[in-house]
Design an enzyme around this catalytic site. Structure first.
Site, mmCIF file in Angstrom:
data_model
loop_
_atom_site.group_PDB
_atom_site.id
_atom_site.type_symbol
_atom_site.label_atom_id
_atom_site.label_comp_id
_atom_site.label_asym_id
_atom_site.label_seq_id
_atom_site.Cartn_x
_atom_site.Cartn_y
_atom_site.Cartn_z
ATOM 1 N N LYS A 152 0.860 -1.181 0.000
ATOM 2 C CA LYS A 152 0.000 0.000 0.000
ATOM 3 C C LYS A 152 0.895 1.229 0.000
ATOM 4 O O LYS A 152 1.665 1.456 0.940
ATOM 5 C CB LYS A 152 -0.896 0.002 1.233
ATOM 6 C CG LYS A 152 -1.776 1.239 1.295
ATOM 7 C CD LYS A 152 -2.812 1.151 2.387
ATOM 8 C CE LYS A 152 -3.656 2.407 2.432
ATOM 9 N NZ LYS A 152 -4.655 2.362 3.494
ATOM 10 N N LYS A 192 1.125 9.912 5.933
ATOM 11 C CA LYS A 192 1.162 8.508 6.359
ATOM 12 C C LYS A 192 2.451 7.821 5.912
ATOM 13 O O LYS A 192 2.516 6.600 5.838
ATOM 14 C CB LYS A 192 -0.076 7.774 5.821
ATOM 15 C CG LYS A 192 -1.402 8.343 6.347
ATOM 16 C CD LYS A 192 -2.598 7.429 6.066
ATOM 17 C CE LYS A 192 -3.872 7.972 6.719
ATOM 18 N NZ LYS A 192 -5.026 7.049 6.572
ATOM 19 N N LYS A 247 -2.020 -1.472 -3.923
ATOM 20 C CA LYS A 247 -2.913 -0.322 -3.900
ATOM 21 C C LYS A 247 -2.106 0.976 -3.896
ATOM 22 O O LYS A 247 -1.147 1.060 -3.137
ATOM 23 C CB LYS A 247 -3.742 -0.415 -2.623
ATOM 24 C CG LYS A 247 -4.631 0.753 -2.358
ATOM 25 C CD LYS A 247 -5.253 0.608 -1.010
ATOM 26 C CE LYS A 247 -6.064 1.840 -0.743
ATOM 27 N NZ LYS A 247 -6.657 1.860 0.551
ATOM 28 N N TYR A 264 -14.666 1.231 -7.634
ATOM 29 C CA TYR A 264 -15.926 1.961 -7.489
ATOM 30 C C TYR A 264 -16.708 1.947 -8.806
ATOM 31 O O TYR A 264 -17.853 2.387 -8.840
ATOM 32 C CB TYR A 264 -15.654 3.401 -7.041
ATOM 33 C CG TYR A 264 -14.866 3.462 -5.746
ATOM 34 C CD1 TYR A 264 -15.510 3.313 -4.523
ATOM 35 C CD2 TYR A 264 -13.478 3.619 -5.749
ATOM 36 C CE1 TYR A 264 -14.793 3.335 -3.332
ATOM 37 C CE2 TYR A 264 -12.752 3.643 -4.574
ATOM 38 C CZ TYR A 264 -13.416 3.499 -3.368
ATOM 39 O OH TYR A 264 -12.696 3.512 -2.199
#
Ligand code: PBG
Length: 338
Positions: free
Chosen positions: A199, A222, A253, A318
């Site tokens: 990620k 992050k 991801k 999505y």
């Protein structure tokens, strides 16, 4: 005039029947996982401004909506809670409340749609005031083992509620093995782990953070746990560790900006590979479409296809609903898979 060419690859592309027979990669509805945002604080679905056609779903409307999606053949859902600010604190304690929104959602959906596969994202960011995926020390450093401890307990709550998979998206060290151990000790040997293994610390997560209400005015950093976008070897190391630690499925991801990582994961591992086409990948296509610059259906299909061609067996997207419409319309029977 005619040249004396030995190779004429166009021979195989000249005729539409042949073209169809020679397609190497095709998207099927069964490849797709739809991320679903849920909320307790509304009675009607609420569209997310930066993600057109994506809604926060109230519990009361979710059962019927899942029915509409399964009618189209979508059977895998990743659930993301959008919590009221009053339920958040510094250590995300709400994640351990068995009656918290996400666990109620799982129980309700499993009662009404026992056949679907439910994936529970495991991270603290929907539950913390600061929006980080873990708990912080006095210097605002994200604590590893203390965070893993909470996540592994939350994994058991998720399994109890009926999630088929938990998907740790936090990037803490060692979490897959501790989550696996806790699940097994609680007899949830059948609950699987989809590990967000590679990620990246991506700028494409912005619209998602709006959706779950974890965005902050000062841009959240992050990078002490998510991967540097330039680092492929480090991604390989993370993927290898998650396999050793007991993950059932490895995830990369975001997806389209990291096709090289997806391809190398597919070549190096025998586990299924998932890729997450994230919120920003969705929104950028929508934005170009709304300016009249790109064809949304064609470009979203091309994007998903590139992710599959790179090696993803499963794709979080999505666009799942739109893509499934396209697939179902183009199959001759028109019927979604049962
Ligand atoms: C949080 C989480 C994020 C996404 C999935 N789980 C955001 C983040 O790491 O800040 C992003 C998904 C998306 O952008 O669609 N643990």
């Amino acid at each position: 005039m005619l040249y004396n060419l030995t190779q004429r690859p166009r021979r195989l592309r000249d005729n539409s029947v042949l073209r169809n027979s020679l397609i190497e990669n095709k998207i099927e509805v069964a490849d797709l996982i739809l991320p679903v945002f849920v909320t307790d604080s509304k009675n009607e679905p609420e569209e997310i401004p930066s993600m057109p056609e994506v809604y926060r779903w109230p519990l009361s409307k979710l059962v019927d909506q899942i029915g509409r999606w399964t009618d189209q053949g979508i059977q895998l859902f990743a659930i993301f809670p959008c919590l009221d600010e009053s339920l958040k604190d510094d250590s995300g304690t709400e994640i351990l409340n068995s009656n918290s929104l996400v666990y109620r959602v799982a129980r309700l959906l499993k009662e009404n749609h026992p056949e679907i596969v439910l994936i529970g994202d495991l991270a603290l960011d929907p539950y913390t005031i600061h929006g980080h995926d873990g708990i912080l020390d006095q210097n605002k450093k994200v604590l590893n083992d203390e965070t893993v401890e909470i996540l592994s307990k939350a994994g058991v709550e998720a399994a109890k509620a009926g999630f088929n998979f938990v998907a740790p998206s936090d990037m803490m060290d060692g979490r897959v093995s501790i989550i696996r151990k806790n699940l097994d000790q609680s007899n949830f040997t059948e609950t699987g782990i989809i590990a967000y293994s590679a990620k990246f610390c991506s700028s494409y997560y912005g619209p998602f953070r709006d959706a779950v209400g974890s965005s902050r005015k000062d841009r959240i950093d992050k990078s002490s746990y998510q991967l540097n976008p330039g680092n492929a070897n480090e991604a390989k190391r993370e993927l290898a560790l998650d396999e050793i630690e007991g993950a059932d499925i490895l995830m990369i991801k975001p997806a389209e900006p990291y096709l090289d990582i997806i391809q190398s994961a597919k070549l190096e591992h025998n586990l299924p590979i998932a890729a997450y086409q994230v919120s920003g990948e969705y929104s950028r296509l929508w934005a170009a479409h709304s300016f009249g610059w790109l064809d949304l259906d064609a470009c979203s299909m091309e994007s998903i296809l590139s992710i599959k061609r790179a090696g993803a067996d499963l794709i979080f997207t999505y666009f799942a609903e739109r893509i499934s419409h396209q697939i179902n319309q183009s199959t001759s029977s028109g019927a979604p898979p049962s």
